[in-house]
Design an enzyme around this catalytic site. Sequence first.
Site, short mmCIF file in Angstrom:
data_model
loop_
_atom_site.label_atom_id
_atom_site.label_comp_id
_atom_site.label_asym_id
_atom_site.label_seq_id
_atom_site.Cartn_x
_atom_site.Cartn_y
_atom_site.Cartn_z
N LYS A 118 -1.61 2.82 5.12
CA LYS A 118 -0.19 2.87 4.74
C LYS A 118 0.71 3.04 5.95
O LYS A 118 1.83 2.55 5.96
CB LYS A 118 0.01 4.03 3.77
CG LYS A 118 -0.50 3.76 2.36
CD LYS A 118 0.08 4.76 1.39
CE LYS A 118 -0.57 4.83 0.04
NZ LYS A 118 -0.96 3.65 -0.63
N GLU A 202 7.67 10.09 2.28
CA GLU A 202 8.63 9.04 1.89
C GLU A 202 9.73 9.65 1.05
O GLU A 202 9.49 10.60 0.31
CB GLU A 202 7.93 7.98 1.02
CG GLU A 202 7.29 6.88 1.83
CD GLU A 202 6.57 5.88 0.94
OE1 GLU A 202 6.73 5.90 -0.29
OE2 GLU A 202 5.82 5.07 1.51
N ARG A 294 -6.38 -8.64 -1.38
CA ARG A 294 -7.47 -9.06 -2.27
C ARG A 294 -6.89 -9.60 -3.56
O ARG A 294 -5.68 -9.62 -3.74
CB ARG A 294 -8.36 -7.85 -2.60
CG ARG A 294 -7.52 -6.74 -3.18
CD ARG A 294 -8.30 -5.61 -3.76
NE ARG A 294 -7.48 -4.44 -3.95
CZ ARG A 294 -6.73 -4.19 -5.01
NH1 ARG A 294 -6.65 -5.07 -5.98
NH2 ARG A 294 -6.02 -3.09 -5.11
P1 ADP Z 1 -1.51 4.05 -4.20
O1 ADP Z 1 -1.91 3.23 -3.02
O2 ADP Z 1 -2.10 5.42 -4.23
O3 ADP Z 1 -1.64 3.32 -5.50
P2 ADP Z 1 1.29 3.36 -3.84
O4 ADP Z 1 1.96 3.63 -2.57
O5 ADP Z 1 0.88 1.94 -4.11
O6 ADP Z 1 0.04 4.34 -3.99
O7 ADP Z 1 2.19 3.84 -5.05
C1 ADP Z 1 1.74 3.89 -6.37
C2 ADP Z 1 2.90 4.14 -7.31
O8 ADP Z 1 3.55 5.37 -6.96
C3 ADP Z 1 3.99 3.11 -7.26
O9 ADP Z 1 3.73 2.00 -8.07
C4 ADP Z 1 5.18 3.92 -7.76
O10 ADP Z 1 5.12 4.07 -9.15
C5 ADP Z 1 4.95 5.26 -7.15
N1 ADP Z 1 5.62 5.42 -5.84
C6 ADP Z 1 5.10 5.17 -4.63
N2 ADP Z 1 5.98 5.43 -3.65
C7 ADP Z 1 7.10 5.86 -4.25
C8 ADP Z 1 8.37 6.34 -3.77
N3 ADP Z 1 8.65 6.42 -2.48
N4 ADP Z 1 9.28 6.72 -4.69
C9 ADP Z 1 9.01 6.66 -6.02
N5 ADP Z 1 7.85 6.26 -6.52
C10 ADP Z 1 6.88 5.87 -5.66
#
Ligand code: ADP
Length: 497
Positions: A118, A202, A294
């Site tokens: 990330k 974040e 992927r």
């Molecule tokens: P992971 O890799 O653990 O799945 P992600 O970064 O893809 O995590 O985020 C998964 C979910 O978390 C997103 O689809 C969203 O719903 C929520 N999310 C992630 N980052 C944020 C953020 N900065 N603010 C609000 N919701 C977030």
Amino acid sequence: MKKIKKILIANRSEIALRVIQTAKEMGIKTVTLFTEEEISLPHARAGDESFCLGSGPLRETYLNQEKIIKIAKSCGADAVHPGYGFLSEKSPFAKLVTENGLIFIGPAAESIELMGDKKTSKIKIQQLGVPSIPGYHGDNQDGLHLQQEAKRIGFPILIKASAGGGGKGMRIVEYETEFLAALDSAKRESLNAFGDDTVLLEKYITSPRHIEIQVMSDSHGNHFHLFERECSIQRRYQKIVEESPSPAVSSELRAKMTEAALKITKGINYLGAGTIEFILDTNGEFYFLEMNTRLQVEHPVTEMVTGLDLVKLQILVAQGENLPFTQKEIKQTGHAIEVRLYAENPDNDFLPSIGTIQKIGSPSLRHTRLDCGYVDGNEVTISFDPMLAKLVAWADTREQAAHKLNISLNEVVFLGVKTNRHYLRRILSLPEFLEGATYTHFVKTYQEKLKPKSANNQALALALASYLFYKKEQQSNGQSIDQLNCAWSSLKGFRNI
Ligand code: ADP
């Protein structure tokens, strides 16, 4: 250009079957893998050849890179498809595959490594000029320093595991006073899950939507997008409903988001299928979240609206071919919605459910698709992911697609194990869903409305229990298949309860 003749699928269940389906159409032989406890699952027999990975923890089976490569070489496979999960985003595996003279059906190991973290991916994305969520991705992991950074960004804050996935190691922090305790628990969870407790911070976007762009690139420098999917309906950060197009994306916004996605694929010289995930806020601003290098679980949604076969495109790219279209020729037609069917009990805090699947129903309407890793009589255990199947419906409009999917969910029973299908039906029926008010906290916001109408449900549960008991009795009395089928048909009468 090298034509692939035999693909080893380094995966299991529905995604292994999905890859086989396309390989068969293309005249390519397949090799599947299975563990001792999976011997009666369909993927164990669906390949032209199948090899047993033995038993034990995943690191001995589906995560055992050396074992898998050895099988691939011994059976003369010339390519490996990793599916999703397992080794699909492990760059050392992609490397090992190519070092052994096999084709990895996926991007270069360097792309997986760059986008898999990330932190490094966000730095790269910023360099490419694509907006990402304000935050802190630095090396200084000292608690007090992170707290200062959180203050600078402004609360609410989201703490994320740098190596994260599946929502693990994530914590929302509303107030500064709660920060250090939340950091502690995020780090602990992250260390447990990924063996690494590095976190990033974040800005927490309130009321966001999850919008992702499907991309596909070939080795001749051609980069395409296959439009967006919306995956905002999530439970514990896990997607459960996915659709395309998104009700929140106008054609102007679509143009901007797809342009940003292609900026990334071009900027990292990407190869093959990928997904660029964005968070969309209520002002229509979008921010890069992460890239999945992927095939996604939810790829059928894109296949339904574009009419393309994403696995076929992956194979063509891996063979060094040009992708057979121009961007203009790819159209997003109608509306598709997918739901993930899990073996879990929504009426008991979504506890995983195990048991023997007595009977699986199938959808009867046109333009519906059930990607399922099980057949009647299979055992559901807790050794693997609880996803049993994906059910997808396509129609001209979103409302019709939701209606069709609702009907199909009613048909696709998994007798013998508890599933979330009625929970999904309730989501699809909520006026707020039908209006397109799909934010990531949807299921939390409407949790009361999503509870079963208890009286009705208890009656159904009782009816079902007595039916199953009756059926078991019949079986042990040696009743004929015809009689069982007759009893099964009579159960269909309950479907509308
Ligand atoms: P992971 O890799 O653990 O799945 P992600 O970064 O893809 O995590 O985020 C998964 C979910 O978390 C997103 O689809 C969203 O719903 C929520 N999310 C992630 N980052 C944020 C953020 N900065 N603010 C609000 N919701 C977030």
